[in-house]
Design a protein around this motif. Structure first.
Motif, PDB file in Angstrom:
ATOM      1  N   MET A 156     -38.902 -32.853  63.096  1.00 43.59           N
ATOM      2  CA  MET A 156     -38.252 -31.625  62.666  1.00 43.59           C
ATOM      3  C   MET A 156     -37.535 -30.917  63.808  1.00 43.59           C
ATOM      4  O   MET A 156     -36.402 -30.504  63.704  1.00 43.59           O
ATOM      5  N   LYS A 157     -38.271 -30.829  64.895  1.00 45.44           N
ATOM      6  CA  LYS A 157     -37.685 -30.141  66.029  1.00 45.44           C
ATOM      7  C   LYS A 157     -36.391 -30.836  66.466  1.00 45.44           C
ATOM      8  O   LYS A 157     -35.411 -30.185  66.777  1.00 45.44           O
ATOM      9  N   ARG A 158     -36.487 -32.154  66.419  1.00 49.02           N
ATOM     10  CA  ARG A 158     -35.320 -32.937  66.780  1.00 49.02           C
ATOM     11  C   ARG A 158     -34.123 -32.577  65.933  1.00 49.02           C
ATOM     12  O   ARG A 158     -33.042 -32.319  66.417  1.00 49.02           O
ATOM     13  N   TRP A 184     -33.532 -29.992  64.330  1.00 46.88           N
ATOM     14  CA  TRP A 184     -33.023 -28.670  64.618  1.00 46.88           C
ATOM     15  C   TRP A 184     -32.063 -28.715  65.803  1.00 46.88           C
ATOM     16  O   TRP A 184     -30.985 -28.149  65.773  1.00 46.88           O
ATOM     17  N   TRP A 185     -32.474 -29.425  66.843  1.00 48.55           N
ATOM     18  CA  TRP A 185     -31.633 -29.467  68.038  1.00 48.55           C
ATOM     19  C   TRP A 185     -30.322 -30.166  67.761  1.00 48.55           C
ATOM     20  O   TRP A 185     -29.260 -29.740  68.223  1.00 48.55           O
ATOM     21  N   PRO A 209     -39.951 -23.188  77.107  1.00 46.06           N
ATOM     22  CA  PRO A 209     -39.510 -22.314  76.015  1.00 46.06           C
ATOM     23  C   PRO A 209     -38.466 -21.301  76.466  1.00 46.06           C
ATOM     24  O   PRO A 209     -37.449 -21.111  75.806  1.00 46.06           O
ATOM     25  N   SER A 267     -32.649 -39.992  69.592  1.00 44.61           N
ATOM     26  CA  SER A 267     -33.828 -39.156  69.450  1.00 44.61           C
ATOM     27  C   SER A 267     -34.736 -39.678  68.341  1.00 44.61           C
ATOM     28  O   SER A 267     -35.841 -39.189  68.174  1.00 44.61           O
ATOM     29  N   LYS A 308     -35.190 -23.018  76.968  1.00 43.36           N
ATOM     30  CA  LYS A 308     -34.502 -23.340  75.720  1.00 43.36           C
ATOM     31  C   LYS A 308     -33.882 -22.099  75.101  1.00 43.36           C
ATOM     32  O   LYS A 308     -32.751 -22.135  74.606  1.00 43.36           O
ATOM     33  N   ASN A 317     -35.484 -31.632  76.061  1.00 41.39           N
ATOM     34  CA  ASN A 317     -35.942 -30.531  76.895  1.00 41.39           C
ATOM     35  C   ASN A 317     -34.720 -29.776  77.397  1.00 41.39           C
ATOM     36  O   ASN A 317     -33.582 -30.135  77.077  1.00 41.39           O
ATOM     37  N   GLU A 335     -35.372 -37.122  74.975  1.00 43.32           N
ATOM     38  CA  GLU A 335     -36.343 -36.070  74.717  1.00 43.32           C
ATOM     39  C   GLU A 335     -35.604 -34.742  74.855  1.00 43.32           C
ATOM     40  O   GLU A 335     -34.861 -34.536  75.814  1.00 43.32           O
TER      41      GLU A 335
END
Ligand code: HEA
Ligand code: HEA
Ligand code: CUA
Ligand SMILES: [Cu+2]
Lengths: 603, 265, 338
Positions: free
Chosen positions: B1-3, B5-6, A461, B75, A464, A388, A386
């Motif tokens: 999507m967020k994944r 990006w990271w 947030p 992920s 990050k 974070n 995940e």
């Protein structure tokens, strides 16, 4: 384990620790200032070191300013600090800047934040002990840091400041005449080192005793989390390497103040003073200093490695890949770490044959490091990740460590080191490890254990954003340093552009400085996050990350004495996603029977 | 999507790093000046440097591909699927111990010859042992150079007819020469960036250093060991003369320094 | 073991079967060992890197006998500490206290002997930074000391005022001339002494004398006092060099009280390094002895309230004391004998 009342923990089974005060109401002073509670001491260390990180960072920004805009006025601060020199950073001041930057970062930030803050906070919690073996000693180890801070701080106000680099090589550091103005300042600096030494020595003896003798029932050595293993090995390194530096520091103080001549050979004329008498050996200091300071670089890394392992395993919901190889490789790093100090001295004029042996030992140290890197990758492999803040910082740790470690190989190769020694390549190497690896690791740790420390969550947030900006700034600042090094730019130069062959590097340096400013600005977010979350943070449950470690069994934040009852340990800390467990994907170390488990998460 | 990006964010930097590294020579950020070493030993050092660069480059790219891959798969696991429960793999562990181990051992032993050549007296080139041109005496913050009179050998103690110079070291090009490195006060370091030579000067020791300028010309000489506030300005130059002109030059220098104004000859 | 753990298992105690404090003491001693390893390692490096290190007790004024006695003293005190631990375990409080007191007194004895040794070195000015390493430096040192003695004498005669020493000297000179023939004896002595010092200094700075003069048998007959002093200063200087000149002055009883701070010149190669290591290492050891004695005191001050429960504590300080003893057993041969 379900009871929420802060009942008096029952630690009648364990012996001598003195819990004079538990349960009683304490005054503010005994509770937060002269506390003997390992958690409070850990938090004291944490805040102190974050504060000192800012100071050290401010020095760094001044360094960067000078390198990008040599001899121009610094914005904001020129009036206050550099009135005398027309608002410029003089070369003398520059020398003091990087000396204090290195000193503060190494001795007052990284070492105390790892061992002092997280070591203190986590060791008793993770092994299920109510406190350290010697709480008073623990408190003293914190308070012995302040004389060190005072000595370092005071030394700045002696004209010129300590001006021999954080390595303080004699003759420069041994004779009053060698560096203008740095008379008593250098002595103060050395006294500071001695205090740091005493503080760490007390800490490490305490940690070792605690880990050996205070584990809760069932916590065998091979059920200890890697964090504890790392702290244990680090404490051993501290305890056995630091006294040598203390001895060397005292000898250098004696050379400066009492006319001895351990490091001063005969017939040296500094600054037209009278020739020295005696017959000492300047290289002896380098041997003694690096005998400590090489192990010290692992002191600055191993705890982070251990904690990263724990966090990665938790965040990927996966057992650590190769638990025992991880332990063995940490021990190997520590062991080898004692016999490679000479790699800082390849071209110092020591016996060249030693260069060969030190080179082989140094290069071989990459092997256990490789094992660790591959095991981290293996841990993520097939995990359930995940994204974070903790995960991101941990992955950055691995990535940055690879770069920093690989650049170490260049320097470990003696012939290549002939060229790159004392150039910015070195600076790139150690910032990649110290900032890139360790400090990212610390950012992850802060985010991860913050709920346990303060009972509140940190902002995701914000975390990050801090990560992204720091990551960009850090690579922008430190990656080009490799190029500077290869281009032959020596370190510790107040104005490199004096030399024709370095002139064209100015734009690159300016780019790095902008990146550094970005990185510095990003740390303000960290501050806001750490201090703001104290007030605005969401209330944290007992076990916000669904983690297995013992620390998550205690309430957040744990009361004095930590556990409501002595935790019994049934297995290792990495049982994530075990097929034996169907109701949840983790299996706390304290839970024996599967059914009774669900209650732990409700807090 | 967020994944995505990271993963992009975490993995873009190695790509950028490789690109920047490849561009480095064009951008003049690499080895100083011409980029080529000005001495044969420097050439060997460059060779070793590039060898390590290739090995570590491969390791860097490889580990980052692996890292990117595992992050990607980890992920992308569907929410209901648990992580792969494993405590490790003995065979894998052995592989990734032994292979890097062999590479590292190779690296270590491959370096030795060049080091011996630079610093072990037995392995010095013959010519370097004969050709002791000067004593370089570092001090805060300049280089003082003492040459023996033409036709004489350098003595440890200063001689009456020695010649002196400051911040300019004259040597013949095209053959190995040795200097004796000393310091009057604190530590310094004799650094010839374009020849890849560096040696600390240590109080109380006289350290022979040999180097060879391939071509006649001027080469920067700087100080690479912190020696006080003026450390950064200890710049000087090495002037390499064509071998046939060198003796002539030294004679001229001797005349210039010992001419008492009454035209000796 | 896991399966054997039932509802509330009687937990096996984790860790080593010794008290925390004892474990910590052992670990602490480990750090102490590294501390002394650093020092002893430096000593070895410095010593074997310095060919011609002074070893002759005649030169270094090392007192092997005192060192040996000290070794014996420490071993005895270690025995007493063992006895103390044994007694407290048997709950024999009185004997515990007596033994610790004995150990404490032996510690004092150790320090006493140590100070005698140090005094011996101070008397010969074997102090880091003070030692001349060759003849030239030795001569320089003697002349400086003589000058200082002369100045001190001047100040003694003319104590008042902030005047510079030159001014005072002229004042005394004036007094002498005023008094003429019946000048007081001590003023006359002062004049002769000053002149002698000037003479020696001139000779030295002109490079006309050496330390022991031209005749090489000066070395053989080592007791200066008798044979050296020739009839006049000039003769002594010429024959026996600066050392002879000094002997000449010393032979004169009028000067004796003023020559206290003037040391017999004998250059010691690597003497400063020797003194540095000697004082530093034995000094840090002595600090450890003092700390150990302080620990004994912490037990002794409990007086009648000493209980058997202090057994672990006494054992721990005993461990510390044994360590201090052990370090000395390494140091003694290393510094005194080799
Ligand atoms: C936490 C801090 C830290 C760490 C962990 C390290 C780790 C290493 N360091 Fe570093 N070092 C410093 C901090 C650190 N260093 C500092 C502060 C200085 C400068 C001091 C000063 O002068 O001011 C310094 C200086 C320094 C020098 C001296 C340079 C000089 O002054 O000339 C050398 C030389 O050998 C060196 C080597 C190494 C090596 C080989 C490692 C190894 O441990 C790295 C091992 C890791 C890897 C190699 C990466 C992972 C491995 C793989 C992915 C496997 C495959 C690899 C291969 C097959 C090649 N370091
Ligand atoms: C853990 C160790 C650590 C860390 C984290 C850093 C962080 C940084 N370092 Fe440093 N560095 C060293 C350890 C470290 N350094 C050491 C050991 C040396 C060698 C010294 C020597 O040669 O003796 C060195 C040397 C060194 C040099 C070489 C100097 C020279 O040789 O001439 C440079 C140059 O760019 C540099 C830059 C930086 C920068 C830009 C940061 C940035 O990461 C800093 C980012 C900024 C912050 C984290 C703080 C933000 C602050 C503010 C926003 C201001 C607020 C101010 C107040 C509240 C007062 N460092
Ligand atoms: Cu000379 Cu730096
Ligand atoms: Cu190192």
């Amino acid at each position: 384990m379900t009871s929420e009342t802060p009942a008096h923990p029952d630690h009648s089974t364990d012996e001598t620790h003195s819990h004079q005060a538990h349960g009683h109401r304490q005054s503010f002073i005994t509770k937060y200032i002269f506390s003997t509670d390992h958690k409070v001491i850990g938090i004291q260390f944490l805040f102190t070191t974050i504060f000192l990180l800012l100071i050290g960072g401010a020095f760094a920004l001044a360094i960067r300013w000078q390198l990008a805009f040599p001899n121009t006025q610094m914005p904001f601060v020129n009036k206050a600090f550099f009135e005398a020199s027309g608002g410029q950073i003089t070369p003398e001041f520059y020398t003091m800047l990087f000396t204090m930057h290195g000193t503060v970062m190494v001795f007052l930030v990284i070492i105390p934040i790892l061992a002092g803050a997280f070591g203190n906070f986590l060791i008793p919690l993770m092994i299920g002990a109510p406190d350290m073996a010697f709480p008073k000693l623990n408190m003293m180890s914190y308070w012995f840091m302040w004389p060190a801070v005072a000595c370092f701080g005071l030394s700045l106000f002696y004209e010129g400041g300590p001006a021999a680099g954080w390595t303080s090589y004699p003759i420069l550091a041994a004779l009053y005449d060698a560096a203008p103005g740095s008379g008593f300042a250098q002595t103060l600096w050395l006294m500071g080192i001695t205090f740091v030494g005493v503080s760490s020595m007390m800490g490490s003896v305490n940690y070792m005793t605690t880990i050996i003798n205070m584990r809760s029932p069932g916590m065998t050595f091979f059920r200890m989390p890697l964090t504890i293993w790392a702290m244990f090995i680090t404490a051993i390194l501290q305890a056995f390497a630091l006294p040598v530096l203390t001895a060397a520091g005292l000898m250098l103080i004696a050379d400066r103040e009492f006319g001895t001549c351990f490091f001063v050979p005969a017939g040296i004329t500094v600054n037209d003073a009278e020739p020295t008498v005696g017959g000492g050996q300047p290289l002896l200091w380098q041997h003694l200093f690096w005998f400590y300071s090489h192990p010290a670089v692992y002191i600055m890394l191993l705890p982070a490695m251990g904690m990263i392992s724990d966090m990665l395993s938790c965040m990927c919901r996966k057992p650590i890949f190769g638990y025992r190889p991880m332990i063995y490789s940490m021990s190997a790093i520590a062991g080898l770490g004692f016999i490679v100090w000479g790699h800082h001295m390849f071209i110092s004029g020591m016996n060249p044959a030693l260069g060969m042996t030190f080179m082989v030992a140094t290069i071989m140290i990459a092997l256990p490091s490789a094992i660790k890197v591959f095991n981290w990758i293996g841990t993520i492999w097939g995990g359930h990740i995940e994204f974070n803040t903790v995960t991101l910082n941990s992955i950055a740790f691995v990535s940055m460590f690879i770069v920093g470690g690989l650049s170490g190989i260049f320097m470990a190769a003696v012939p290549v080191d002939i060229y790159i020694h004392d150039t910015y390549f070195i600076v790139a190497h150690f910032h990649y490890i110290l900032f890139g690896a360790t400090l990212f690791g610390i950012f992850a740790c802060i985010q991860f254990w913050y709920p346990k420390m303060f009972g509140r969550m940190m902002s995701e947030p914000l975390g990050k954003l801090h990560f992204v900006l720091t990551f960009i700034g850090m690579n922008g600042t430190f990656f080009p340093m490799h190029m500077l090094g290869i281009a032959g730019m020596p370190r510790r130069y107040a104005n490199p552009y004096l030399h024709e062959y370095l002139e064209h590097l100015l734009p690159l340096n300016q780019f790095m400085t902008y990146s550094a400013i970005l990185m510095g600005a990003a740390q303000i977010l960290l501050l806001i996050n750490v201090f703001g979350s104290l007030i605005w943070g969401k209330k944290a449950p007992r076990n916000p990350w669904n983690s297995n470690g013992l620390e998550w069994v205690a309430p957040s934040p744990p009361p004095h004495g930590n556990f409501e009852e002595i935790p019994l340990v049934y297995r290792g800390p990495y049982e994530y996603s075990s097929p034996e467990r169907t109701d949840q994907d983790y299996w706390p170390q304290t839970e024996h029977e599967i059914v009774s488990s669900s209650s732990t998460t409700t807090a | 999507m967020k994944r995505l990006w990271w993963i992009f964010f975490l993995m873009i930097w190695p790509v950028l790093a490789v690109i920047v590294s490849l561009l480095t020579p064009q951008l003049q950020w690499g080895f100083p000046l011409s980029g080529q070493s000005d001495s044969p030993l420097g050439g060997e050092i460059d060779h070793l440097f590039y060898l390590i660069l290739i090995i570590t480059g491969v390791v860097f790219v490889g580990t980052h591909i692996a890292l990117g891959y595992v992050i990607w798969t980890a992920s992308n696991r569907p929410g209901d699927r648990r992580a792969w429960y494993t405590h490790g793999n003995h065979k894998l562990e052995m592989t990734w111990t032994i292979i890097p181990g062999l590479i590292l051992l190779f690296l270590a032993f491959y370096q030795m010859r060049t080091w011996a050549e630079f610093r072990m007296e037995e392995a010095y080139p013959e010519a370097a042992k004969q050709n002791i041109v000067a004593e370089v005496n570092a001090r805060q913050f300049e280089w003082r150079i003492r040459y023996p009179a033409p036709g004489k050998e350098l003595q440890r103690k200063p001689q009456l007819d020695d010649m002196y110079g400051v911040n300019e070291l004259h040597v013949p090009a095209g053959s190995p020469v040795t200097i004796h490195l000393r310091t009057i006060d604190v530590q310094h370091s004799f650094f010839l960036p374009t020849m890849r030579i560096k040696q600390d000067a240590v109080p109380g020791l006289v350290i022979p250093v040999w180097f060879e300028a391939s071509e006649p010309g001027e080469y920067p000489l700087v100080c690479a060991e912190l020696c006080g506030w003026g450390h950064y300005k200890m710049g000087a130059k090495v002037v390499a003369h064509p071998p046939e002109e060198f003796d002539e030059f030294m004679k001229k220098m001797h005349q210039a320094q010992f001419n008492d104004g009454f035209a000796a000859e | 073991m896991e399966s054997s753990v039932a509802e509330h298992p009687a937990p096996p105690r984790m860790g080593l079967p010794i008290p925390n404090s004892k474990l910590a003491m052992w670990l602490f001693l480990g750090t102490e060992i590294m501390f002394f390893t650093g020092l002893i390692g430096s000593y070895i490096v410095l010593r074997f890197g310095s060919p011609g290190w002074p070893t002759d007790p005649e030169v270094t004024h090392i007192n092997v006998f005192a060192g040996g006695v000290n070794t014996f003293v420490l071993i005895c005190s270690s025995f007493l500490v063992v006895l103390a631990h044994d007694s407290i375990q048997r709950n024999n409080i009185r004997r515990t206290q007596l033994s610790l007191l004995g150990a404490l007194l032996l510690g004092c004895l150790f320090l006493g002997i140590k100070s005698v040794e140090y005094k011996g070195k101070f008397d010969h000015d074997i102090i880091p930074g003070h030692i001349a390493e060759n003849d030239a430096a030795a001569m320089l040192k003697v002349t400086n000391e003589l000058q200082a003695a002369a100045d001190a004498w001047t100040n003694q005669i003319m104590p008042e005022g902030e005047d510079s020493i030159f001014k005072k000297r002229t004042l005394v000179q004036q007094k002498l001339t005023e008094a003429g023939d019946n000048a007081p004896a001590d003023l006359v002595a002062w004049r002769e002494f000053s002149n002698a010092v000037d003479k020696i200094r001139d000779e030295v700075s002109a490079g006309r004398v050496t330390l022991h003069g031209d005749d090489s048998h000066a070395e053989e007959s080592h007791d200066h006092s008798e044979s050296h002093a020739a009839a006049t200063l000039e003769a002594s200087l010429a024959e026996h060099g600066v050392a002879g000149g000094l002997d000449f002055l010393e032979a004169d009883s009028r000067y004796a009280p003023h020559l206290e701070n003037v040391h017999e010149p004998h250059p010691i190669k690597y003497g400063n390094l020797f003194a540095s290591t000697y004082f530093f290492i034995t000094g840090t050891h002595a600090v450890h002895v003092i700390i150990g004695m302080f620990l004994f005191l912490t037990v002794l001050v409990r007086g009648p309230w000493l209980k058997q429960s202090a057994a672990t504590y006494i054992e721990n300080i005993g461990l510390y004391w044994h360590f201090v003893d052990l370090v000395w057993i390494f140091l003694f041969p290393l510094i005194y004998i080799i």
